[in-house]
Scaffold this motif. Structure first.
Motif, PDB file in Angstrom:
ATOM      1  N   ALA A 172       0.834  -1.205   0.000  1.00 53.48           N
ATOM      2  CA  ALA A 172       0.000   0.000   0.000  1.00 53.48           C
ATOM      3  C   ALA A 172       0.869   1.255   0.000  1.00 53.48           C
ATOM      4  CB  ALA A 172      -0.923   0.002   1.210  1.00 53.48           C
ATOM      5  N   LEU A 173       2.017   1.179   0.672  1.00 48.70           N
ATOM      6  CA  LEU A 173       2.915   2.328   0.750  1.00 48.70           C
ATOM      7  C   LEU A 173       3.609   2.593  -0.590  1.00 48.70           C
ATOM      8  CD1 LEU A 173       4.374   4.451   2.577  1.00 48.70           C
ATOM      9  CD2 LEU A 173       6.090   2.679   3.017  1.00 48.70           C
ATOM     10  N   HIS A 174       4.030   1.535  -1.246  1.00 50.59           N
ATOM     11  CA  HIS A 174       4.793   1.656  -2.491  1.00 50.59           C
ATOM     12  C   HIS A 174       3.939   1.146  -3.655  1.00 50.59           C
ATOM     13  CE1 HIS A 174       8.416   2.661  -0.288  1.00 50.59           C
ATOM     14  NE2 HIS A 174       8.322   1.553   0.429  1.00 50.59           N
ATOM     15  N   GLU A 175       3.375   2.043  -4.385  1.00 54.97           N
ATOM     16  CA  GLU A 175       2.518   1.673  -5.509  1.00 54.97           C
ATOM     17  C   GLU A 175       3.294   0.835  -6.522  1.00 54.97           C
ATOM     18  OE1 GLU A 175      -0.248   3.804  -8.962  1.00 54.97           O
ATOM     19  OE2 GLU A 175       0.796   5.010  -7.448  1.00 54.97           O
ATOM     20  N   GLY A 176       2.695  -0.289  -6.899  1.00 54.25           N
ATOM     21  CA  GLY A 176       3.319  -1.154  -7.891  1.00 54.25           C
ATOM     22  C   GLY A 176       4.330  -2.121  -7.334  1.00 54.25           C
ATOM     23  N   LEU A 177       4.589  -2.099  -6.032  1.00 51.31           N
ATOM     24  CA  LEU A 177       5.549  -3.033  -5.438  1.00 51.31           C
ATOM     25  C   LEU A 177       4.955  -4.435  -5.411  1.00 51.31           C
ATOM     26  CD1 LEU A 177       8.271  -3.448  -3.871  1.00 51.31           C
ATOM     27  CD2 LEU A 177       6.936  -3.085  -1.768  1.00 51.31           C
ATOM     28  N   PRO A 178       5.582  -5.421  -6.054  1.00 48.31           N
ATOM     29  CA  PRO A 178       5.054  -6.785  -6.010  1.00 48.31           C
ATOM     30  C   PRO A 178       5.114  -7.358  -4.587  1.00 48.31           C
ATOM     31  CG  PRO A 178       6.649  -6.526  -7.787  1.00 48.31           C
ATOM     32  CD  PRO A 178       6.770  -5.308  -6.922  1.00 48.31           C
ATOM     33  N   ALA A 179       4.159  -8.202  -4.269  1.00 48.32           N
ATOM     34  CA  ALA A 179       4.117  -8.792  -2.932  1.00 48.32           C
ATOM     35  C   ALA A 179       5.391  -9.563  -2.618  1.00 48.32           C
ATOM     36  CB  ALA A 179       2.898  -9.694  -2.800  1.00 48.32           C
ATOM     37  N   ALA A 180       5.931 -10.258  -3.612  1.00 44.61           N
ATOM     38  CA  ALA A 180       7.153 -11.035  -3.375  1.00 44.61           C
ATOM     39  C   ALA A 180       8.305 -10.126  -2.963  1.00 44.61           C
ATOM     40  CB  ALA A 180       7.521 -11.818  -4.634  1.00 44.61           C
ATOM     41  N   GLU A 181       8.396  -8.945  -3.579  1.00 48.95           N
ATOM     42  CA  GLU A 181       9.464  -8.012  -3.215  1.00 48.95           C
ATOM     43  C   GLU A 181       9.189  -7.378  -1.850  1.00 48.95           C
ATOM     44  OE1 GLU A 181      10.423  -5.233  -6.295  1.00 48.95           O
ATOM     45  OE2 GLU A 181      10.676  -6.803  -7.807  1.00 48.95           O
ATOM     46  N   ALA A 182       7.921  -7.173  -1.534  1.00 46.62           N
ATOM     47  CA  ALA A 182       7.573  -6.649  -0.211  1.00 46.62           C
ATOM     48  C   ALA A 182       7.984  -7.630   0.876  1.00 46.62           C
ATOM     49  CB  ALA A 182       6.075  -6.363  -0.137  1.00 46.62           C
TER      50      ALA A 182
END
Length: 202
Positions: A148-158
């Motif tokens: 939610a904080l980083h638009e477009g951030l894939p869940a795997a990278e999160a």
């Protein structure tokens, strides 16, 4: 903040039981010497409890390990959910709240973290699987907030970022006493927030 206060909703309002005291002593011994380096007699001697009285509280070392690690995982998940829900409209505030929550836990419970890092595989399959399940759910609280904080951030990278953050915050078993607790908390919060806010972009 003690293990009991951190991992149970109203623990701070109740008196610690003798069982809690024995468990805290056992956790400290396990963390310092390793699970196999501590006997029930060692725990009893450190706690000032005779053998029969010790077994009144715990069936054995394995039961102590379960009692130390399962409630911690439950409490972290409950606390993570609470803080994420509290700031659903403000992801940055949610990240800061999660970081503050976890740093407080890590500073209060370095022995529990060391125990988890080195002794989790000593547990029987069922409680070990349950702890892993709770941990995954806790990580997903962070993943939800970070995406939610980083638009477009894939869940795997999160998830990579979340685990990197845990590596920073869970370093407390390896810290010396050169820096006071308040300053340690400030440093850990700042370093973790910086890591999560300034992640590398593609």
């Amino acid at each position: 903040m003690t293990v009991e206060q951190q991992t149970r909703g109203a623990a701070g309002s109740r008196r610690r039981s003798r069982r809690d005291e024995i468990l805290e002593i056992a956790v400290g011994l396990f963390a310092a010497r390793g699970y196999h380096g501590v006997s029930m007699d060692d725990i009893g001697a450190a706690a000032g409890v005779t053998g029969p009285a010790l077994y009144h509280h715990f069936a054995g070392k394995e039961a102590m390990l379960v009692a130390a690690l399962v409630p911690v995982s439950e409490g972290l998940l409950d606390g993570g959910r609470e803080r994420a829900l509290r700031h659903t409209a403000d992801p940055r505030a949610a990240v800061e709240s999660l970081i503050g929550f976890h740093v407080d836990f890590a500073l209060a419970n370095p022995a529990v973290i060391a125990l988890h890092l080195h002794e989790l595989d000593r547990l029987p399959e069922e409680p070990r699987r349950e702890i892993r399940r709770l941990q995954r759910l806790y990580v997903e609280q962070w993943v939800t907030v970070l995406t939610a904080l980083h638009e477009g951030l894939p869940a795997a990278e999160a998830r990579v970022l979340a685990h990197a953050a845990f590596g920073l915050m869970n370093s407390t078993p390896f810290l010396g006493g050169e820096v006071d607790r308040l300053r340690c908390a400030e440093l850990l919060r700042g370093a973790t927030l910086a890591a999560l806010l300034d992640h590398p972009r593609r």
